[in-house]
Design an enzyme around this catalytic site. Structure first.
Site, PDB file in Angstrom:
ATOM      1  N   ALA A 276      13.104  52.717  31.244  1.00 19.85           N
ATOM      2  CA  ALA A 276      12.975  52.081  29.942  1.00 19.85           C
ATOM      3  C   ALA A 276      14.352  51.660  29.452  1.00 19.85           C
ATOM      4  O   ALA A 276      15.366  52.030  30.037  1.00 19.85           O
ATOM      5  CB  ALA A 276      12.353  53.039  28.927  1.00 19.85           C
ATOM      6  N   MET A 277      14.357  50.903  28.338  1.00 15.64           N
ATOM      7  CA  MET A 277      15.611  50.351  27.840  1.00 15.64           C
ATOM      8  C   MET A 277      15.671  50.426  26.317  1.00 15.64           C
ATOM      9  O   MET A 277      14.717  50.066  25.627  1.00 15.64           O
ATOM     10  CB  MET A 277      15.734  48.901  28.323  1.00 15.64           C
ATOM     11  CG  MET A 277      16.992  48.204  27.876  1.00 15.64           C
ATOM     12  SD  MET A 277      18.470  49.034  28.542  1.00 15.64           S
ATOM     13  CE  MET A 277      19.610  48.743  27.212  1.00 15.64           C
ATOM     14  N   GLU A 278      16.823  50.867  25.819  1.00 15.89           N
ATOM     15  CA  GLU A 278      16.983  51.222  24.401  1.00 15.89           C
ATOM     16  C   GLU A 278      17.364  50.063  23.481  1.00 15.89           C
ATOM     17  O   GLU A 278      17.999  50.298  22.439  1.00 15.89           O
ATOM     18  CB  GLU A 278      18.067  52.302  24.302  1.00 15.89           C
ATOM     19  CG  GLU A 278      19.508  51.829  24.633  1.00 15.89           C
ATOM     20  CD  GLU A 278      19.949  52.079  26.053  1.00 15.89           C
ATOM     21  OE1 GLU A 278      19.068  52.166  26.941  1.00 15.89           O
ATOM     22  OE2 GLU A 278      21.167  52.173  26.306  1.00 15.89           O
ATOM     23  N   ASN A 279      16.989  48.821  23.792  1.00 16.54           N
ATOM     24  CA  ASN A 279      17.336  47.683  22.937  1.00 16.54           C
ATOM     25  C   ASN A 279      17.124  48.020  21.463  1.00 16.54           C
ATOM     26  O   ASN A 279      16.117  48.604  21.092  1.00 16.54           O
ATOM     27  CB  ASN A 279      16.470  46.477  23.304  1.00 16.54           C
ATOM     28  CG  ASN A 279      16.304  46.323  24.793  1.00 16.54           C
ATOM     29  OD1 ASN A 279      17.284  46.128  25.496  1.00 16.54           O
ATOM     30  ND2 ASN A 279      15.075  46.463  25.278  1.00 16.54           N
ATOM     31  N   HIS A 311      14.420  59.884  24.968  1.00 17.53           N
ATOM     32  CA  HIS A 311      15.693  59.394  25.497  1.00 17.53           C
ATOM     33  C   HIS A 311      16.058  58.038  24.879  1.00 17.53           C
ATOM     34  O   HIS A 311      17.159  57.859  24.349  1.00 17.53           O
ATOM     35  CB  HIS A 311      15.601  59.288  27.021  1.00 17.53           C
ATOM     36  CG  HIS A 311      16.842  58.772  27.683  1.00 17.53           C
ATOM     37  ND1 HIS A 311      17.788  59.600  28.238  1.00 17.53           N
ATOM     38  CD2 HIS A 311      17.297  57.515  27.867  1.00 17.53           C
ATOM     39  CE1 HIS A 311      18.769  58.881  28.737  1.00 17.53           C
ATOM     40  NE2 HIS A 311      18.500  57.597  28.522  1.00 17.53           N
ATOM     41  N   GLU A 312      15.140  57.109  24.939  1.00 13.16           N
ATOM     42  CA  GLU A 312      15.442  55.757  24.431  1.00 13.16           C
ATOM     43  C   GLU A 312      15.646  55.799  22.925  1.00 13.16           C
ATOM     44  O   GLU A 312      16.526  55.132  22.401  1.00 13.16           O
ATOM     45  CB  GLU A 312      14.337  54.766  24.804  1.00 13.16           C
ATOM     46  CG  GLU A 312      14.017  54.689  26.293  1.00 13.16           C
ATOM     47  CD  GLU A 312      15.216  54.545  27.200  1.00 13.16           C
ATOM     48  OE1 GLU A 312      16.231  53.964  26.776  1.00 13.16           O
ATOM     49  OE2 GLU A 312      15.146  55.030  28.357  1.00 13.16           O
ATOM     50  N   HIS A 315      19.065  57.055  22.005  1.00 18.73           N
ATOM     51  CA  HIS A 315      20.129  56.074  22.223  1.00 18.73           C
ATOM     52  C   HIS A 315      20.473  55.309  20.937  1.00 18.73           C
ATOM     53  O   HIS A 315      21.541  54.723  20.845  1.00 18.73           O
ATOM     54  CB  HIS A 315      19.708  55.048  23.279  1.00 18.73           C
ATOM     55  CG  HIS A 315      20.091  55.406  24.684  1.00 18.73           C
ATOM     56  ND1 HIS A 315      21.342  55.860  25.027  1.00 18.73           N
ATOM     57  CD2 HIS A 315      19.400  55.330  25.859  1.00 18.73           C
ATOM     58  CE1 HIS A 315      21.395  56.059  26.348  1.00 18.73           C
ATOM     59  NE2 HIS A 315      20.227  55.745  26.878  1.00 18.73           N
ATOM     60  N   GLU A 334      24.867  57.781  28.524  1.00 13.02           N
ATOM     61  CA  GLU A 334      23.763  58.294  29.345  1.00 13.02           C
ATOM     62  C   GLU A 334      23.800  59.811  29.511  1.00 13.02           C
ATOM     63  O   GLU A 334      22.779  60.486  29.387  1.00 13.02           O
ATOM     64  CB  GLU A 334      23.718  57.588  30.702  1.00 13.02           C
ATOM     65  CG  GLU A 334      23.402  56.088  30.615  1.00 13.02           C
ATOM     66  CD  GLU A 334      22.119  55.753  29.862  1.00 13.02           C
ATOM     67  OE1 GLU A 334      21.308  56.669  29.608  1.00 13.02           O
ATOM     68  OE2 GLU A 334      21.920  54.566  29.507  1.00 13.02           O
TER      69      GLU A 334
HETATM   70  N1  TRP Z   1      19.880  52.283  29.520  1.00 14.50           N
HETATM   71  C1  TRP Z   1      18.649  52.533  30.226  1.00 14.50           C
HETATM   72  C2  TRP Z   1      18.364  54.019  29.998  1.00 14.50           C
HETATM   73  O1  TRP Z   1      17.805  54.390  29.043  1.00 14.50           O
HETATM   74  C3  TRP Z   1      18.761  52.264  31.685  1.00 14.50           C
HETATM   75  C4  TRP Z   1      18.257  50.955  32.161  1.00 14.50           C
HETATM   76  C5  TRP Z   1      17.090  50.385  31.882  1.00 14.50           C
HETATM   77  C6  TRP Z   1      18.867  50.091  33.101  1.00 14.50           C
HETATM   78  N2  TRP Z   1      16.949  49.232  32.609  1.00 14.50           N
HETATM   79  C7  TRP Z   1      18.012  49.019  33.324  1.00 14.50           C
HETATM   80  C8  TRP Z   1      20.062  50.107  33.773  1.00 14.50           C
HETATM   81  C9  TRP Z   1      18.326  48.005  34.209  1.00 14.50           C
HETATM   82  C10 TRP Z   1      20.369  49.087  34.648  1.00 14.50           C
HETATM   83  C11 TRP Z   1      19.506  48.037  34.868  1.00 14.50           C
HETATM   84  O2  TRP Z   1      18.813  54.866  30.658  1.00 14.50           O
HETATM   85 ZN    ZN Z   2      19.694  56.030  28.843  1.00 12.27          ZN
END
Ligand code: TRP
Ligand code: ZN
Length: 899
Positions: A276-279, A311-312, A315, A334
């Site tokens: 997942a990604m914390e945008n 986690h997200e 962030h 991280e």
């Molecule tokens: N920052 C994301 C996390 O919560 C990691 C992540 C999500 C990521 N998608 C990505 C890193 C694509 C590199 C490429 O840890």
């Molecule tokens: Zn992270």
């Protein structure tokens, strides 16, 4: 010239290495970023208006501007309204340089991108029915020309325009405008009031359903929480929502961190490279880390959703409000955030269980990484492709480093330190040095030596010896530390290591009177102590010790090290039966298991029959008393009765004997099953399969123990057990029990089990074919089958309608499961597994370099295998290396592995 050198591209074409020591502040900063996305079928037009100004912190005023950009088609570019022509700018390989730039200006670029043909899942891409983005680490440059580096933080306003068949249009921050556009189109404008680096940008357009909830923050602000999914998945969002609310509350209570926007959104996407990604305000998740319901999701899945949602969310402070100066600082966000989510999960469930799970992951995967060709410190000095550094080391070892800081500072000072860090650096892009400085300033502790954990790679080894002086009533512990050489560093300086200990006497934990130190009756009962090891060798003397104790060392796994102390089997049985530290009770059980397996391996390697082996009666008695101890957490009993994994056994070995490990471990399992058959049967029978499902720690624990019991009973080739297992498969009301039973049937050799497995597999697919995440579990079960002929089945599955070679979750379920989780088959047949993997990597190298590179891991370990296998694995690495058009991602890992 060696084969490796021959296959390398010419020097000048080789991807270049980026060094931390070369860091320079950006020449320009971006005050505001106004984006407009016009999404059409087949192409998207991106207009970007950037308000640029010279960075006052730069040593000389910049007179040109180099923007990052990749796979973009530039339509036009204008500076302060004046259209630029060919002589005003120049394209580089992944850049655009504009000459003669003034102190402050507005730059408007219009570019065309093609999300539909973007298979890298980086930048703007299409996943099934929706458009979405992934920008970390350097994906924003695939969206528009920009200063795509985390120390450039800007205020974003984003307008998304698309056909109304994509009713949901999202970006970061707050919705400030929306309305109709021409040709059955509409638009939405979002404004994010918080400055952020481009890697936190996100956009989503799709026909999505959502669930909604509210959260009142500690300062009584109301926040709207929304989770967006494809309509078919709307019934699987509740657990993520509960986890999200728990996370918001926990961060307020434990870290004093309040959420800062009026809305927080999560979107679930099926094609995603990571978890997942914390945008900012708009987290984007792999569906596997959001969706959960009992019928489709295992207990492990439920826990993963909870952990990743947390986690997200965490962030938002550790990563977004305070971000990284450059990508060498990745562990700043991280490692800290993993530590935070791990403590959160510990508080939500069982602390000791969570610790055992984290340590297991660390010791199998991270220790292996730290001992291999890709070893790097948690703050690396250099990289070729940053995507390769989202590693077990940055995340998991990084979290251990923060945990050690928390241990050394104590709860109160650690909180003072994090408060100071957030306050001092809010809105800034900072370094790991800044983090440690805040902790040090707030606590008054000197952390100079501790910082070596950030710059020295490798797993330290502690050699502990002891001496009991009965006359003096003194007990001394001598600890020596060393750290093996790693690619970038041959000679290591001693680390600052917290070693938590206790001493066990015949009637329980002994009081600790460490010479020259105060006894600790203040925070505890003086039976627990954190020794601080700072020298290469140190001796700690305990006084008033009335009997020779059994030392309980490295309690709670207080440091990420390999501990060596010559425990006798009897010592270990004592620790396993009555250490007051739950983690060390488990650890002792693992050491006992290791001793038994290692003896079996020696017999195997001598060519002896396992039939001659016998399990020690005391060991059996100790296992039995654990099984019969109702005061123990059932999850702990399950873990204590589970032998160390083949992956961990391989990590411990200097030279991995794949067959010896697999067959010896299997043999010991069978012996345990025979000895404890009645206990396992009792546990299995006592379990009520008709009880309604709950994802609580207790319910999860009871299921895991019951399924461990089933696993042992299934190795005994007993028709009634096989029938019971099949009954569990058919009757279970939850996926945990379904998958547990299916896994057992699939891996049991008996003809009846195999026959029932085949029927069950067909039935399973029939039933779940429309649930992609469930199909992934079905694929995984088959890919990890230890019986012969699995590779052929894996290849057949690649052509199955259920498979999609472009979807990372499918690739992980099939290819990664087979290559990482099925050693006996992956290493079989004279390299057929290696060849299979290399074939996959070569295809993925062009399609999705990040996934290709991640799949390489098992091949990079080639030096740990027999000469025959080494040769075969190396051949495949060389074949990959010789592939034309190698991505930076794959190039870096393969070239470093071949050194
Ligand atoms: N920052 C994301 C996390 O919560 C990691 C992540 C999500 C990521 N998608 C990505 C890193 C694509 C590199 C490429 O840890
Ligand atoms: Zn992270």
């Amino acid at each position: 010239m060696t084969a490796v050198e021959q296959s390398l591209p010419a020097k000048e074409q080789q991807p270049k290495t980026i060094y931390l020591k070369d860091y320079q502040v950006p020449g320009y900063l971006i005050k505001t970023t106004d984006l407009r996305f016009e999404i059409y079928e087949g192409e998207t037009i991106v207009s970007a208006m950037l308000h640029l100004y010279r960075n006052p912190a730069a040593s000389t005023p910049a007179t040109q501007l180099t923007l990052h950009g990749a796979d973009l088609e530039l339509i036009s570019i204008a500076l302060d309204g004046k259209v630029l022509t060919g002589s005003d700018y120049e394209f580089g390989e992944e850049s655009l340089t504009i000459f003669n730039t003034p102190a402050e200006f507005k730059l408007l670029s219009i570019t065309k991108i093609k999300p539909e043909s973007n298979t890298s899942l980086e930048g703007l891409y299409r996943s099934r029915t929706m458009y979405c983005t992934q920008c970390e680490a350097e994906g924003f440059r695939k969206i528009t020309y920009y200063l795509d580096r985390p120390d450039v933080m800007s205020e974003f306003t984003t307008t998304v325009v698309a056909d109304k068949k994509y009713p949901v249009l999202l970006s970061n921050g707050n919705l400030i405008d929306q309305g109709d556009a021409e040709n059955n189109r509409h638009y939405a404008t979002w404004h994010d009031p918080f400055k952020k680096p481009a890697y936190l940008f996100a956009l989503v357009a799709g026909d999505l359903a959502h669930i909604e909830d509210k959260f009142t923050t500690c300062s009584k602000r109301e926040v709207t929480l929304k989770i967006f999914v494809e309509p078919k998945d709307l019934d699987k969002c509740d657990h993520a929502m509960t986890s999200l609310k728990n996370s918001l509350r926990w961060d307020e209570e434990v870290y004093g961190r309040e959420y800062d926007l009026n809305i927080f959104m999560i979107v679930a996407v099926d094609d995603f490279n990571m978890g997942a990604m914390e945008n900012k305000g708009l987290n984007i998740f792999n569906t596997s880390c959001v969706l959960a319901k009992p019928e489709t999701t295992t207990d492990g899945g439920f826990q993963r959703v909870e952990g990743v949602v947390a986690h997200e969310y965490f962030h938002n402070w550790s990563g977004n409000r305070v971000t990284c100066r450059d990508w060498f600082q990745l562990s700043l966000k991280e490692g800290f955030t993993v530590y935070r989510d791990s403590e959160f999960s510990a508080d939500m469930g069982s602390r000791t269980v969570k610790r055992v799970e984290d340590v297991t992951l660390l010791r199998t995967l991270q220790f292996a990484e730290d001992a291999g060709p890709m070893a790097h410190p948690i703050r690396p000095e250099s990289y070729i492709e940053i995507s390769n550094f989202y590693t077990m080391t940055i995340y998991e070892k990084g979290a251990e480093i923060i945990r050690m800081l928390a241990t050394l500072l104590g709860k109160e000072n650690f909180r003072k330190g994090t408060d100071l860090y957030f306050e001092r650096h809010d809105g800034q892009a900072v370094t790991t040095e800044d983090f440690v400085a805040a902790l040090s300033d707030a606590s008054g502790r000197d952390l100079t030596q501790f910082k070596r954990w950030y710059s020295q790679a490798g797993t330290p080894r502690l050699q502990v010896s002891d001496h009991y002086d009965e006359d003096a009533q003194e007990y001394s512990l001598t600890i020596k530390q060393s750290c093996p050489p790693t690619p970038e560093c041959q000679q290591k300086l001693p680390f600052h290591i917290p070693v938590a200990i206790g001493l066990l006497g015949s009637a329980g934990d002994l009081p600790l009177y460490l010479k020259d130190a105060e006894p600790d009756f203040e925070t505890g009962d003086n039976t627990h102590k954190v020794l601080e090891l700072t020298a290469a060798e140190q001796t700690f003397v305990f006084q008033r010790v009335q009997e020779k104790p059994v030392p309980s060392l490295l309690r709670g796994f207080s440091a990420p090290v390999k501990l060596h102390y010559d425990y006798s089997r009897d010592d270990l049985i004592v620790l396993m039966s009555r250490d007051s530290d739950g983690f060390n009770r488990w650890e002792a059980s693992q050491q006992l298991g290791l001793q038994a397996i290692h003896r079996a391996m020696e017999a195997y390697q001598r060519g002896e029959d396992f039939a001659a082996l016998q399990l020690d009666v005391d060991l059996v008695a100790a296992y039995r008393s654990v099984l019969q101890d109702d005061s123990l957490d059932k999850a702990m009993v399950a873990y204590m009765l589970s032998l160390p994994s083949e992956a961990y056994l391989s990590e411990l070995a200097d030279l991995v004997d794949v067959e010896a490990i697999h067959y010896s471990r299997t043999a010991i399992r069978k012996m345990i099953a025979r000895e404890l058959r009645d206990d396992f049967a009792r546990i299995y029978r006592a379990y009520d399969h008709a009880q309604p499902y709950a994802a609580t720690a207790d319910a999860i624990a009871a299921r895991s123990l019951k399924n461990v019991a089933l696993g042992y009973l299934m190795v005994l080739v007993d028709e009634t057990v096989v029938r019971a297992c099949e009954q569990q498969y058919r009757a279970a009301n939850n996926m945990t029990d379904v998958i547990a039973a299916l896994t057992q049937l699939v891996n049991a050799e008996a003809p009846l089990a195999q026959q029932l497995a085949e029927v069950a597999l067909a039935d399973f697919y029939q039933r779940w074919q429309h649930e992609s995440l469930v199909v992934n579990q079905w694929i995984s079960v088959q890919a990890t089958c230890v019986l012969p002929n699995t590779l052929a089945k894996v290849k057949t599955l690649q052509t199955h309608a259920a498979y999609d070679g472009k979807n990372p979750n499918k690739i992980r379920a099939l290819v990664a499961s087979f290559c990482n989780g099925n050693a006996i088959n992956f290493h079989a047949d004279a390299g057929a597994g290696y060849q299979f993997l290399a074939d996959q990597i070569i295809v993925l190298n062009t399609q999705n370099p990040q996934i290709a590179s991640r799949l390489l891991t098992p091949l990079t370990k080639w030096k740990k295998y027999s000469p025959d296998r080494q040769r075969l694995m190396k051949t495949e690495l060389e074949r990959i290396m010789a592939t034309p058009g190698l991505s930076k991602d794959v190039f870096e890992v393969v070239s470093k592995s071949l050194v």
